[in-house]
Each structure stands twice: as C-alpha cells, then as structure tokens.
Write an enzyme that holds these catalytic residues in place. Structure first.
Site, mmCIF file in Angstrom:
data_model
loop_
_atom_site.group_PDB
_atom_site.id
_atom_site.type_symbol
_atom_site.label_atom_id
_atom_site.label_comp_id
_atom_site.label_asym_id
_atom_site.label_seq_id
_atom_site.Cartn_x
_atom_site.Cartn_y
_atom_site.Cartn_z
ATOM 1 N N GLU A 1 0.873 -1.174 0.000
ATOM 2 C CA GLU A 1 0.000 0.000 0.000
ATOM 3 C C GLU A 1 0.908 1.221 0.000
ATOM 4 O O GLU A 1 1.445 1.612 1.040
ATOM 5 C CB GLU A 1 -0.919 -0.023 1.222
ATOM 6 C CG GLU A 1 -1.925 -1.169 1.219
ATOM 7 C CD GLU A 1 -2.928 -1.078 0.093
ATOM 8 O OE1 GLU A 1 -3.125 0.041 -0.439
ATOM 9 O OE2 GLU A 1 -3.515 -2.112 -0.265
ATOM 10 N N CYS B 1 -1.963 9.442 2.502
ATOM 11 C CA CYS B 1 -1.532 8.854 1.230
ATOM 12 C C CYS B 1 -2.517 9.119 0.103
ATOM 13 O O CYS B 1 -2.140 9.110 -1.072
ATOM 14 C CB CYS B 1 -1.287 7.354 1.379
ATOM 15 S SG CYS B 1 -2.714 6.418 1.941
#
Length: 474
Positions: free
Chosen positions: A225, A259
């Site tokens: 991720e 993010c």
C-alpha cells in the site's frame, strides 16, 4: 506515502525475544491449529474492538503527541474506521467462510467442486507513521478474520503510538498468535530476513521495493500500500463551493500527511480564480484566521519532513503562494498552503508532497487534464469534481487509479465493500472488507469424486474404440 523505516530514534523492541523467536512461537501456535476455529477468529475481532474502545484515551493521547491530532480527528480517522471494519467483518465472516460451489462440466461428472478459504499462516504487517493506529490495525482485522497469526511492526517515527500498541495488544489479543515488535531499521531488517506467509506493507515506494526484494528470497507474497501523486480534476461545471470545501478537507486533514490526499489540482483555467478564493475561504472556516492556534490542524511528524516540505515550497518552480506559506520550525507547524503557476517539471510536481501544500495547475479543458494524468505514474486515488455527468464518467473511463471519488475526496476508503489499494507504482493488492479477508486467505480448490462409478475408458491402454471415444467426448 512517505517512509516507514527510518533510523531517527533509538532503536528498540517491545519484546525480549528476537524476531526469529517470536516467529517460531507464532508458527507453533498456527501449526497447532490455534487460529483456525471461527470462534477464535470472532473472539479476537471482538477483543480488538474492546481494545479500541477501552484503549481510546491512551491512543488519542499518543496521536496528539506524535502528530498533533485532535481527539475527534484521531477518533474519526483512526479508531472509528477500524471499528467499522470489525463490525462489517463480523457480520459477514460466516458467509465468507462458506465453501464456494463451482460448476463441474458434464464431461467430468459425477463430481463436486468447491473453493475453501484457508489461512495463509503467519503474516507480517508493517505500519506507517501517518495513521499509525488505523493503518496497522485495519489489515490485522483481515488477517485475524482469515485465521492467521500476525506480527505487527509499528513505525518508530510515531513512537508514542508504537509504545501504546505494544502495551495494549498483548492485553487484549491472544499473545500466542499476535505480537508487536517495536524498533527501527535493525528490527525491521531482521523481520524481513525471516520467512513469512504474507507481508503487508504500508509506506513509500522506495521501502516497498526493499520489502518486495526481501520477500522474493522466500517467494513470499506481498501487499504493498504505497502512495504517489493523487490528482484532483476540477471541471468548469463543478460546484465550486462544495468542491473547495471537500478538496481542502481532504488535503489538510492530518496536515496533509495522508496517502490519498489531493496532491495537486488540475483546474479549468476559467474557474481557477474562483476556486482559489473558495479554497482560501474554506481554510479560514475550518481553522480560523491563524491555523496554528486551531486544535483541528495537526503538525508535521518530524524535523526532516518539515525541512523537506520547506524545500519543496521554496523551490523556484513551486509557483506563487495563493494563501498560507507560514511555518514554525520549532513547533513543526506548516500552514495550509496553496500555490499557482507551478512548473510541471518542478520538484513539487515530481515528488509526493505528503504535506499541506496544494499546487493549482490550469488546463484548457477536461481532455488536457486527462492527458496530464495519463502521462504520469498511476495514482493511488483520483478525484474529479463536475456537475456534468458525462465529464465525470469520461474521467473515470479514461484514467487508471487505485480508486476514484466523484465530487468527493478520501471517503472511498471508508466504504468497507470497496477494495482499497493501488495500481502500478502506487501499490499492489487491496484490502478493506472482504478484500482484506481474501488478501490473507488462500483459495483452495477441492474436487470430490465418488468411487461407485469408475469407467475404464479413463485408463490406458488408449487404443481402438477407446481412443476414438475419448477424442469425441473431450
């Protein structure tokens, strides 16, 4: 997403045992079948829910000390999201575990085919510093639901949260199957030297490559991720009042250290001025005239990242400051900021910003915006604001991203039924909801054949009429 592994603090481990010894203990528990019963899985998920409820004050205090998060932001963006994952998983787990029937072709009848979900074994979950509770415990939900043992490695940068997890996890979860190992580069390196059944890493691409290289030595599957530069496209048909609020919220929550935060905005040049003005107004509405005094605006994680952001903003190609730009190094305060006239070749457009700086780049039309996005790495998230439904659908159909929000930002990751993950340079694999369960499960194929019927045509010698029949049947 910025780095997880960084030797800025004194390296330490929460466990007296070495990573190898912890892994050996957990593997023994897994091999003994401790984690396989569905009752154990549900008990652990409920215990994790109690950890979040009873340990909330301790975790909120740690988030405040590490990142300057307010209590409500810490609850909403960290604890509540994991609780929602737990609730969703508990309500669906029995169905996910039910063997999946598969059609058996007539030519292979009689027979019965199905797919079973098996746990992978002992998994390693390496968490980041920006959401240090959510992004390590949410993957754990899937790992436990699938029946795995797990080692958690929190980031040493958010060390107060790391210490809180090291204290809380053994109090609530089965210590024979779940462990926390704290530390920095030496501990992480030692963990990656071991053979795991899956590694789940959240962080940046550079460290993701290190993780993947280490995993390759053991042919260990990985979920990465990562992050990257998530674009926001604002069409001339957009509702600018709503767009500005939602972009500002998504960008400046956690001081931009998210993010999936909007990294930059591609705005139709006919509405750039009005959008910039509304963004400035939204910042004032959210954080007041001086965001440094707002309890709802966080701080940069450490001095190194603060200096990195200052260098990006001070670079010649960064553009003209529209609002913000103020900073206080001693407090690690970096004001919500927007810039215009940014050079697409500048550093700020080559690196993931991961902070509260928002470049506004004008485009002539939606086609130019699509071309701009497609000429770069595939982003983790893409946002498009347009009241014209055809425009929004064209963006969705013509671009590739880990996930997309139309007329919103960030919230797609809060829908448990939507897999969350990157593509290309922004990551591989996905989680949340059933996707988490599947990530930590092996789909085992099972075919059962009766013995009451055993036609000799299936066996050699294949000659004469038998060979002709086989050719015709198959």
């Amino acid at each position: 997403m910025t780095d997880t592994i960084e030797p800025t603090l004194a390296d330490r481990s929460s466990a007296a045992d070495s990573p190898a010894e912890v892994l050996k203990r957990l593997r023994s528990a897994f091999d003994a079948g401790r984690t396989r019963p569905v009752e154990w899985r549900k008990e652990q998920l409920k215990a994790l829910g109690r950890l979040l409820a009873e340990g909330e004050p301790e975790m909120i205090a740690a988030l405040q000390r590490d990142l300057g998060k307010s209590a409500i932001e810490g609850f909403v963006t960290e604890i509540a999201l994991v609780r929602a994952e737990i609730d969703y998983t508990l309500s669906h787990l029995d169905g996910w575990l039910r063997p999946e029937k598969v059609h058996v072709p007539v030519k292979q009848q009689p027979g019965r085919a199905r797919i079973h979900r098996d746990p992978l074994g002992v998994v390693l979950i390496i968490g980041p510093w920006n959401y240090p509770i959510q992004l390590i415990l949410a993957p754990l939900v899937g790992a436990l639901a699938a029946g795995n043992a797990a080692v958690l490695k929190p980031s040493e940068l958010s060390h107060h949260c790391s210490e809180a997890l090291a204290r809380l996890v053994p109090r609530y979860l089965d210590a024979e199957a779940v462990a926390v190992i704290e530390g920095g580069v030496p501990e992480t390196t030692a963990l990656l030297d071991e053979r795991w059944d899956h590694i789940f890493y959240t962080g940046n691409g550079a460290v993701g490559r290190v993780v993947m290289t280490a995993a390759a030595k053991h042919l260990t599957p990985v979920t990465l991720e990562l992050g990257g530069k998530s674009p926001t496209i604002v069409d001339r048909s957009a509702n600018l009042d709503v767009a500005a609020r939602r972009i500002a919220w998504g960008k400046y929550i956690n001081a931009g250290q998210t993010c999936v935060a909007p990294d930059y905005v591609l705005v139709d040049r006919r509405v750039e001025g009005p959008l910039a003005a509304r963004l400035r107004d939204a910042v004032r509405q959210f954080y007041g005239g001086d965001p440094s005094t707002s309890a709802d605006f966080g701080r940069i994680i450490n001095d190194r990242h603060f200096a990195r952001l200052a260098d990006l903003l001070d670079d010649d190609g960064a553009g003209e400051v529209v609002y913000g730009g103020e900073r206080d190094e001693a407090e690690r305060y970096f004001a919500p900021t927007a810039v215009r006239g940014t050079d697409p070749a500048s550093r700020i457009m080559q690196e993931e910003i991961f902070g509260p700086i928002l470049p506004l780049i004008t485009v002539d039309d939606i086609d130019e915006a699509i071309q701009f996005v497609n000429a770069r790495e595939k982003p983790l998230a893409l946002y498009v604001f347009a009241e014209d439904r055809d425009v929004a659908e064209r963006v969705v159909a013509s671009t590739t991203a880990g996930g997309v929000c139309v007329n919103s930002t960030v919230f797609h990751l809060a829908v448990p039924g939507l897999p969350f993950g990157g593509v290309g340079g922004s990551g591989m694999g996905a989680y949340h909801g059933r996707a988490s369960f599947e990530t930590f499960s092996h789909r085992k194929s099972v075919l059962t054949k009766p013995t009451s019927i055993d036609p000799s045509i299936a066996y050699p010698p294949y000659q004469g009429i038998k060979a002709k029949l086989l050719r015709r049947l198959l």
